[in-house]
Motif scaffolding. Structure first.
Motif, PDB file in Angstrom:
ATOM      1  N   LEU A   1       0.860  -1.185   0.000  1.00 35.36           N
ATOM      2  CA  LEU A   1       0.000   0.000   0.000  1.00 35.36           C
ATOM      3  C   LEU A   1       0.893   1.231   0.000  1.00 35.36           C
ATOM      4  O   LEU A   1       2.044   1.181   0.458  1.00 35.36           O
ATOM      5  CB  LEU A   1      -0.982   0.027   1.172  1.00 35.36           C
TER       6      LEU A   1
ATOM      7  N   ASP B   1      -5.495   4.390  -0.240  1.00 33.58           N
ATOM      8  CA  ASP B   1      -6.782   4.955   0.173  1.00 33.58           C
ATOM      9  C   ASP B   1      -7.184   6.049  -0.804  1.00 33.58           C
ATOM     10  O   ASP B   1      -6.631   7.150  -0.751  1.00 33.58           O
ATOM     11  CB  ASP B   1      -6.666   5.562   1.577  1.00 33.58           C
TER      12      ASP B   1
ATOM     13  N   PHE C   1      -9.024   1.370  -0.647  1.00 33.82           N
ATOM     14  CA  PHE C   1      -9.704   1.023   0.608  1.00 33.82           C
ATOM     15  C   PHE C   1     -10.896   1.964   0.782  1.00 33.82           C
ATOM     16  O   PHE C   1     -10.899   2.848   1.615  1.00 33.82           O
ATOM     17  CB  PHE C   1      -8.723   1.119   1.767  1.00 33.82           C
TER      18      PHE C   1
ATOM     19  N   ARG D   1     -14.334  10.448  11.799  1.00 37.67           N
ATOM     20  CA  ARG D   1     -14.516   9.675  10.567  1.00 37.67           C
ATOM     21  C   ARG D   1     -15.926   9.769   9.994  1.00 37.67           C
ATOM     22  O   ARG D   1     -16.209   9.190   8.938  1.00 37.67           O
ATOM     23  CB  ARG D   1     -14.112   8.217  10.805  1.00 37.67           C
TER      24      ARG D   1
ATOM     25  N   LYS E   1     -15.554  -0.978   3.960  1.00 35.89           N
ATOM     26  CA  LYS E   1     -14.931  -0.839   5.283  1.00 35.89           C
ATOM     27  C   LYS E   1     -15.759   0.088   6.139  1.00 35.89           C
ATOM     28  O   LYS E   1     -16.577   0.870   5.608  1.00 35.89           O
ATOM     29  CB  LYS E   1     -13.504  -0.328   5.129  1.00 35.89           C
ATOM     30  N   HIS E   2     -15.596  -0.047   7.488  1.00 37.81           N
ATOM     31  CA  HIS E   2     -14.779  -0.984   8.223  1.00 37.81           C
ATOM     32  C   HIS E   2     -15.722  -1.991   8.866  1.00 37.81           C
ATOM     33  O   HIS E   2     -16.649  -1.578   9.587  1.00 37.81           O
ATOM     34  CB  HIS E   2     -13.989  -0.249   9.282  1.00 37.81           C
TER      35      HIS E   2
ATOM     36  N   MET F   1     -12.725  -4.770   4.675  1.00 38.96           N
ATOM     37  CA  MET F   1     -11.665  -4.494   5.644  1.00 38.96           C
ATOM     38  C   MET F   1     -12.214  -4.580   7.054  1.00 38.96           C
ATOM     39  O   MET F   1     -13.303  -4.067   7.334  1.00 38.96           O
ATOM     40  CB  MET F   1     -11.079  -3.094   5.420  1.00 38.96           C
TER      41      MET F   1
ATOM     42  N   PHE G   1     -11.272  -1.531  13.429  1.00 36.27           N
ATOM     43  CA  PHE G   1     -10.367  -1.539  14.581  1.00 36.27           C
ATOM     44  C   PHE G   1     -11.080  -1.911  15.872  1.00 36.27           C
ATOM     45  O   PHE G   1     -10.486  -2.446  16.789  1.00 36.27           O
ATOM     46  CB  PHE G   1      -9.780  -0.133  14.790  1.00 36.27           C
TER      47      PHE G   1
ATOM     48  N   ASP H   1      -7.257  -4.040   9.113  1.00 35.04           N
ATOM     49  CA  ASP H   1      -6.900  -2.640   9.024  1.00 35.04           C
ATOM     50  C   ASP H   1      -5.432  -2.532   9.454  1.00 35.04           C
ATOM     51  O   ASP H   1      -4.837  -3.497   9.947  1.00 35.04           O
ATOM     52  CB  ASP H   1      -7.835  -1.781   9.893  1.00 35.04           C
ATOM     53  N   TRP H   2      -4.887  -1.336   9.318  1.00 32.15           N
ATOM     54  CA  TRP H   2      -3.448  -1.171   9.560  1.00 32.15           C
ATOM     55  C   TRP H   2      -3.092  -1.597  10.986  1.00 32.15           C
ATOM     56  O   TRP H   2      -3.473  -0.942  11.951  1.00 32.15           O
ATOM     57  CB  TRP H   2      -3.064   0.296   9.337  1.00 32.15           C
TER      58      TRP H   2
ATOM     59  N   MET I   1      -2.395  -6.415   7.118  1.00 38.63           N
ATOM     60  CA  MET I   1      -1.829  -5.126   6.773  1.00 38.63           C
ATOM     61  C   MET I   1      -0.988  -4.626   7.928  1.00 38.63           C
ATOM     62  O   MET I   1      -1.507  -4.233   8.979  1.00 38.63           O
ATOM     63  CB  MET I   1      -2.927  -4.100   6.459  1.00 38.63           C
TER      64      MET I   1
ATOM     65  N   TRP J   1      -8.441  12.686   4.109  1.00 41.26           N
ATOM     66  CA  TRP J   1      -8.261  11.518   3.246  1.00 41.26           C
ATOM     67  C   TRP J   1      -8.149  11.894   1.767  1.00 41.26           C
ATOM     68  O   TRP J   1      -8.913  11.434   0.927  1.00 41.26           O
ATOM     69  CB  TRP J   1      -9.386  10.499   3.408  1.00 41.26           C
TER      70      TRP J   1
ATOM     71  N   GLU K   1      -9.781  10.492  10.457  1.00 35.46           N
ATOM     72  CA  GLU K   1      -9.365   9.465  11.412  1.00 35.46           C
ATOM     73  C   GLU K   1      -8.606  10.061  12.585  1.00 35.46           C
ATOM     74  O   GLU K   1      -7.709  10.876  12.403  1.00 35.46           O
ATOM     75  CB  GLU K   1      -8.496   8.414  10.731  1.00 35.46           C
TER      76      GLU K   1
HETATM   77  C1  GLC Z   1      -6.181   3.422   8.370  1.00 36.15           C
HETATM   78  C2  GLC Z   1      -7.680   3.363   8.259  1.00 36.15           C
HETATM   79  C3  GLC Z   1      -8.166   2.597   7.075  1.00 36.15           C
HETATM   80  C4  GLC Z   1      -7.165   2.726   5.936  1.00 36.15           C
HETATM   81  C5  GLC Z   1      -5.902   2.031   6.372  1.00 36.15           C
HETATM   82  C6  GLC Z   1      -4.801   2.122   5.295  1.00 36.15           C
HETATM   83  O1  GLC Z   1      -5.789   3.384   9.714  1.00 36.15           O
HETATM   84  O2  GLC Z   1      -8.426   2.932   9.389  1.00 36.15           O
HETATM   85  O3  GLC Z   1      -9.455   3.125   6.739  1.00 36.15           O
HETATM   86  O4  GLC Z   1      -7.675   2.134   4.760  1.00 36.15           O
HETATM   87  O5  GLC Z   1      -5.400   2.529   7.603  1.00 36.15           O
HETATM   88  O6  GLC Z   1      -4.396   3.438   5.153  1.00 36.15           O
END
Ligand code: GLC
Length: 742
Positions: free
Chosen positions: A70, A100, A144, A158, A197-198, A241, A244, A276-277, A308, A414, A483
């Motif tokens: 990514l 993203d 994503f 968010r 997501k999510h 996805m 969290f 998720d990350w 991820m 974003w 976020e």
């Molecule tokens: C972020 C987000 C998720 C995003 C991912 C990759 O923390 O929660 O929506 O796609 O990490 O960047």
């Protein structure tokens, strides 16, 4: 030793075959799977962010230890890395490059909350299509997005990425975005895999604080939070996805019931589920795993296909399989999903991206689509004395406020790849539109939205005094939206309220335009302004869109996709609430209660002494420069039988002097059921164009399935009984008709 091990694994593989993938793709997956070593399989399950050691990155690819990256957004670079994967690894399995791309790649559309405010899903599909066309040119084949979490809490940063509070509206917009990103053929060069997501329930985060716990009864999970994901699955979304959050104590990355029982078994979903990350590793922090090896086991057993950035699978899965703690069948099923995605994307046949020059960014067509979305996503909340639209009879205009000329902030959250220098701000757009006929004086008053330094307000007031009309652009900088950007106080930040009060005091006609990433508690400022447009963060073309609206080249048609509270203390506040046993009545607000009032001298119903029981503006609300009248609702029958439908109709007349769009909204209420039901639920909507004076009949079909809900035994069904139905201009208006489900 090694050969016998390989033999054993191949035998186990043969034993683990399920005819899941039929046809040529299935044959290819099966064939590849038999050849893959355990290490190569685990490599496919590993998703990495680019890091600053090219040699190490290339060796990681060469050894087959990574399946996707990514945040690599350069066609040439991704081709170089792809060439290593395809030509220098044992099996030549191509990589996927992900990013993203939430509301635009280079041409930035309104934030998804603003797109939902258009109530025109075609615009959202257009936006996703433009994003896919631009992102794929940079080598991206997986985004994503869409983010389709339902949220009723504007403290949550968010909410900006969401489509708001309503399950049906979000379901429609999420499916439209999936279609836009993926196109008709996922293997086409400009198609990219979308990601629902999510998953799931993230928008219910307790207290509106990001990453917080959620408590969601399964009936509510299924009625409110899951339908948008089911709609995305049915729309063919290529991936999901994990969220969290934990749901009732179980983090989604370990949630077998969510990811296997519901997603895979009930819905038959066969796309990829990506964590998720770091969400697999974060299960240690959640307190449900002892260490990363334990987290790897729980993630893979919960069906999380791709890790991820936790490095859990790459570090521990091999030993877990060799020790028998994780079955190779589990790994094979996961790797099938990943190979299937790569095949659906056509990467085995066409792994490389065409390196273009110039890149297909910011085309006039794309910019026009972004502008249209920003036009239709702006919501007219107030327009006293029909102050708007302005005309060039306004000889001098003061343009004030920290959001009047901020190229970066109007893009919102974003938008990693955006180039603010391409943004056209309201100031620049108004100058371009009417600068030859109208004298414009610009004074920001505050240099940024959080600015508490009021020294600039005096010059802004002087500018206002010299003008015929004042436009003030306020709201939020992009950095306080998105976020981990939650706010416990959702008033206008900084000294914006003081700025607006000072402008009000000049006595000049005052238009307030709010550009934010969430609903804000703007009650005070609303009283100080004569007209209010709520524009959320409108993207690259926010300025031209607002200029057209302010000067009447376009007529506002946006409707709120989310409730605007009077006070933050009302949250969660949303239209589809329950009636309760003591609905608000005979409200005595705190300042009206006589001193010495006795305990029983005022009522005992459901409202706040200091805020009443209603929001500042409710879901579905939005004015026009025109006006509309709705006739009574007529029904094709007042009885609905299983398997039948009834037609619900009404006539809508444009009673104003502008040709305009109106969003007719279909709501129902189940009056008596085994569980208390919401006072209204949106079940359909239609945006219609009406010339001034024109009348159109709007009809909706209502069927049994649309009335169904999950009962206490988790059975989804429509219960017999009386229902109310509205066709109305928002979630509070209109007179219902009644029908009986028999
Ligand atoms: C972020 C987000 C998720 C995003 C991912 C990759 O923390 O929660 O929506 O796609 O990490 O960047």
């Amino acid at each position: 030793m090694k050969n016998s091990l390989l033999l054993l694994i191949s035998f186990l593989l043969l034993a683990s075959f399920k005819p899941q993938d039929k046809g040529s793709m299935g044959a290819k997956i099966n064939s590849l799977l038999t050849k893959m070593t355990l290490q190569e399989k685990i490599g496919q399950m590993n998703q990495l962010n680019e890091w600053n050691n090219s040699a190490e990155m290339e060796q990681t690819i060469r050894s087959g230890s990574v399946g996707s990256f990514l945040n690599i957004v350069d066609a040439k670079k991704s081709n170089e890395l792809q060439r290593i994967a395809v030509e220098e690894t044992r099996l030549g399995i191509p990589l996927i490059f992900a990013r993203d791309v939430i509301h635009g790649f280079k041409t930035i559309f309104p934030i998804p909350l603003g797109q939902a405010a258009t109530w025109n899903p075609q615009l959202a599909e257009n936006g996703a299509r433009v994003a896919a066309m631009e992102a794929s040119a940079a080598g991206i084949k997986w985004t994503f997005a869409p983010m389709i979490d339902i949220t009723r809490d504007p403290r949550w940063g968010r909410i900006a990425e969401s489509c708001g509070e309503d399950t049906y509206l979000t379901s429609v917009f999420g499916a439209a975005m999936v279609k836009g990103f993926q196109g008709d053929n996922l293997s086409a060069p400009t198609s990219i895999a979308a990601c629902a997501k999510h998953f799931a329930g993230y928008g219910a985060t307790e207290s509106g604080k990001d990453y917080n716990t959620t408590w969601i009864p399964e009936v509510q999970l299924r009625d409110v939070y899951l339908p948008s994901f089911k709609a995305a699955s049915e729309a063919g979304v290529a991936s999901f996805m994990c969220s969290f959050n934990d749901i009732n104590g179980i983090p989604s990355s370990a949630n077998v019931h969510l990811n296997k029982d519901i997603l895979r078994k009930e819905w038959g979903y066969n796309g990829v589920l990506v964590s998720d990350w770091g969400s697999i590793q974060q299960m240690i922090s959640h307190g449900v795993c002892t260490d990363l090896k334990n987290a790897a086991k729980m993630g893979v057993e919960a069906g999380v296909d791709v890790d991820m950035m936790s490095f859990a699978y790459t570090n521990h899965l091999e030993s877990l399989v060799k020790s028998g703690e994780v079955s190779i069948k589990t790994v094979n099923a996961i790797v099938r999903n990943i190979l299937r995605l790569k095949m659906r994307l056509g990467l085995f046949e066409n792994p490389y991206v065409k390196e273009q020059n110039p890149m297909p960014y910011y085309t006039q067509e794309s910019l026009q689509k972004a502008k249209q979305a920003a036009i239709e996503g702006a919501i007219l909340l107030k327009n006293d004395n029909n102050l708007l639209p302005l005309t060039t009879a306004t000889k001098k205009l003061a343009i004030i406020g920290p959001l009047s000329d901020s190229q970066a902030d109007q893009l919102g959250t974003w938008c990693f790849d955006a180039e603010p220098e391409h943004s056209v701000t309201p100031l620049k757009a108004i100058q371009q539109l009417v600068g030859n006929e109208v004298s414009i004086i610009a004074e920001k008053g505050l240099t940024y939205s959080r600015d508490k330094n009021q020294q600039g307000i005096e010059k802004a007031v002087d500018a206002a005094k010299s003008a015929d009309v004042v436009l003030v652009f306020v709201g939020e900088e992009a950095i306080i939206s998105g976020e981990a950007r939650c706010r416990a106080d959702i008033n206008l930040p900084g000294a914006q309220s003081e700025l607006i009060a000072a402008l009000k005091a000049t006595g000049k006609p005052l238009v307030m335009v709010v550009m934010a990433g969430r609903p804000l508690t703007i009650g005070t400022e609303l009283n100080n302004a004569d007209a209010v447009l709520y524009a959320f963060h409108g993207g690259t073309m926010a300025g031209p869109a607002l200029a057209d609206l302010i000067f009447g080249k376009a007529v506002p048609s946006g409707k709120l996709p989310v409730t605007i509270p009077r006070m933050v203390g009302q949250i969660p506040i949303y239209y589809a609430h329950k009636m309760t046993g003591r609905p608000a009545q005979n409200i005595d607000l705190i300042d009206s209660i006589p001193v010495g009032a006795t305990q029983t001298s005022i009522g005992f119903t459901s409202y706040y002494l200091d805020a009443g029981d209603s929001p500042l503006f409710h879901f579905g609300y939005g004015l026009s420069y025109s006006s509309f009248s709705y006739s009574d609702v007529s029904l094709s029958s007042n009885k609905l039988q299983d398997g039948k439908t009834i037609t619900v109709s009404c006539n809508i007349t444009n009673t104003g002097k502008y040709d305009a769009e109106e969003v007719a909204q279909l709501y129902i209420r189940d009056l008596v059921a085994s569980l208390a039901r919401p006072v209204r639920e949106l079940k359909d909507f239609r945006k219609i164009h009406l010339k001034a004076g024109e009348t159109k009949t709007v009809s909706f079909m209502l069927n049994n399935e649309q009335l169904a809900f999950y009962n206490a035994n988790l059975v989804k069904r429509t219960e017999p009984g009386d229902f109310q139905v509205w066709i109305s201009t928002d979630s509070q208006s209109g007179k219902p008709a009644t029908f009986r489900k028999i």
